[in-house]
Design a protein around this motif. Structure first.
Motif, short mmCIF file in Angstrom:
data_model
loop_
_atom_site.label_atom_id
_atom_site.label_comp_id
_atom_site.label_asym_id
_atom_site.label_seq_id
_atom_site.Cartn_x
_atom_site.Cartn_y
_atom_site.Cartn_z
N HIS A 37 -4.13 -6.18 -10.70
CA HIS A 37 -5.34 -5.91 -11.50
C HIS A 37 -6.57 -6.63 -10.97
N TYR A 38 -6.60 -6.90 -9.64
CA TYR A 38 -7.80 -7.46 -9.02
C TYR A 38 -8.92 -6.43 -8.99
N TYR A 39 -8.55 -5.15 -8.96
CA TYR A 39 -9.49 -4.04 -8.93
C TYR A 39 -8.80 -2.85 -9.60
N ASP A 40 -9.47 -1.72 -9.67
CA ASP A 40 -8.93 -0.58 -10.42
C ASP A 40 -7.90 0.24 -9.64
N ALA A 41 -7.82 0.08 -8.35
CA ALA A 41 -6.91 0.89 -7.53
C ALA A 41 -5.50 0.31 -7.51
N ASP A 42 -4.53 1.18 -7.19
CA ASP A 42 -3.16 0.71 -6.97
C ASP A 42 -3.13 -0.25 -5.79
N ASP A 43 -2.28 -1.26 -5.87
CA ASP A 43 -2.17 -2.22 -4.77
C ASP A 43 -0.76 -2.30 -4.17
N ILE A 44 0.18 -1.58 -4.75
CA ILE A 44 1.54 -1.49 -4.19
C ILE A 44 1.93 -0.02 -4.15
N THR A 45 2.43 0.40 -3.01
CA THR A 45 2.94 1.77 -2.85
C THR A 45 4.25 1.69 -2.08
N CYS A 46 5.23 2.46 -2.51
CA CYS A 46 6.49 2.60 -1.80
C CYS A 46 6.76 4.09 -1.65
N GLY A 47 7.26 4.47 -0.48
CA GLY A 47 7.51 5.89 -0.26
C GLY A 47 8.68 6.14 0.66
N GLN A 48 9.25 7.32 0.51
CA GLN A 48 10.37 7.74 1.35
C GLN A 48 10.08 9.16 1.84
N ILE A 49 10.50 9.42 3.07
CA ILE A 49 10.41 10.76 3.64
C ILE A 49 11.75 11.06 4.31
N LEU A 50 12.27 12.23 4.04
CA LEU A 50 13.40 12.76 4.81
C LEU A 50 12.81 13.84 5.69
N PHE A 51 12.85 13.63 6.99
CA PHE A 51 12.31 14.60 7.93
C PHE A 51 13.35 15.69 8.20
N ASP A 52 12.87 16.88 8.55
CA ASP A 52 13.76 17.98 8.92
C ASP A 52 14.72 17.57 10.03
N SER A 53 14.28 16.64 10.87
CA SER A 53 15.09 16.16 11.99
C SER A 53 16.24 15.26 11.54
N GLY A 74 7.81 8.93 -3.79
CA GLY A 74 7.21 7.61 -3.78
C GLY A 74 6.64 7.24 -5.12
N MET A 75 6.08 6.05 -5.15
CA MET A 75 5.43 5.57 -6.36
C MET A 75 4.36 4.56 -5.97
N ALA A 76 3.37 4.43 -6.84
CA ALA A 76 2.30 3.46 -6.62
C ALA A 76 1.86 2.91 -7.97
N PHE A 77 1.43 1.66 -7.94
CA PHE A 77 0.93 1.07 -9.18
C PHE A 77 0.04 -0.12 -8.86
N ASN A 78 -0.67 -0.56 -9.87
CA ASN A 78 -1.58 -1.70 -9.75
C ASN A 78 -0.90 -2.91 -10.37
N VAL A 119 15.78 12.23 10.18
CA VAL A 119 15.32 10.84 10.15
C VAL A 119 14.87 10.49 8.74
N VAL A 120 15.27 9.31 8.27
CA VAL A 120 14.88 8.81 6.96
C VAL A 120 13.82 7.72 7.15
N PHE A 121 12.71 7.85 6.45
CA PHE A 121 11.60 6.91 6.51
C PHE A 121 11.50 6.19 5.17
N ASN A 122 11.35 4.85 5.24
CA ASN A 122 11.04 4.03 4.07
C ASN A 122 9.77 3.25 4.37
N GLY A 123 8.81 3.32 3.48
CA GLY A 123 7.56 2.58 3.68
C GLY A 123 7.22 1.75 2.46
N ALA A 124 6.65 0.57 2.71
CA ALA A 124 6.19 -0.30 1.63
C ALA A 124 4.84 -0.89 2.01
N TRP A 125 3.89 -0.77 1.11
CA TRP A 125 2.54 -1.28 1.31
C TRP A 125 2.18 -2.14 0.12
N CYS A 126 1.70 -3.35 0.38
CA CYS A 126 1.24 -4.23 -0.69
C CYS A 126 0.01 -4.98 -0.19
#
Length: 166
Positions: free
Chosen positions: A96-112, A89-93, A114-121
């Motif tokens: 610049h409204y505040y000091d924390a990252d405000d966008i994160t994207c991530g992927q998980i491949l589970f042992d089962s 995954g990756m995250a960045f700001n 299953v492929v997971f894609n997530g996006a948070w903004c």
């Protein structure tokens, strides 16, 4: 030598128990893909207001709203699909409204398999709380934080399973 516990109560909420049951029954066939999206405007009312906005102060929170909200979502993914084989995954700001990252994207491949894609903004005009679990025979769609319904789609037919909001 210290015991650790995680206070993730969502696994026992009726909506998520039903999702787990439907997955175990393979109602949508074999799960192939999960697509999770969480978007909200800057200064959204979804977050409990506190005297100081500690959630977006990395020196207190560790890194922003993703660190406060996504662990609940990700814990459910591990509850549904088991151990992870690979995580990236990756995250960045971006705002610049505040000091924390405000966008994160991530992927998980589970042992089962299953492929997971997530996006948070957390700085867009749209509010979205949506998880789609896509299987070989259908799809489950539901929110993580707004406990109201699961939509089961199979062969062009939609069935809604309603829940009381918690």
């Amino acid at each position: 030598g210290v015991k650790t516990t995680v206070a993730h109560y969502r696994r026992q909420q009726p909506l998520f128990l039903k999702v787990k049951e439907l997955l175990q029954q393979q109602v949508i066939g074999e799960v192939r893909l999960v697509d999770l999206k969480m978007y909200q405007p800057h200064q959204s009312q979804i977050i409990t207001k506190t005297q100081t906005n500690w959630r977006v102060d990395p020196s207190i929170s560790g890194g922003g709203l993703f660190y406060d909200l996504a662990p609940h979502q990700l814990d459910l993914m591990f509850y549904f699909f088991g151990r992870a084989a690979k995580i990236s995954g990756m995250a960045f700001n971006s705002s610049h409204y505040y000091d924390a990252d405000d966008i994160t994207c991530g992927q998980i491949l589970f042992d089962s398999g299953v492929v997971f894609n997530g996006a948070w903004c957390f700085t867009v005009s749209e509010r979205k709380d949506l998880c789609e679990i896509i299987g070989s025979e259908g799809k489950l769609t539901f929110p993580i934080f707004d406990h109201k319904q699961i939509i089961l789609e199979m062969k062009g037919t939609k069935t809604t399973i309603e829940f009381d909001r918690m």
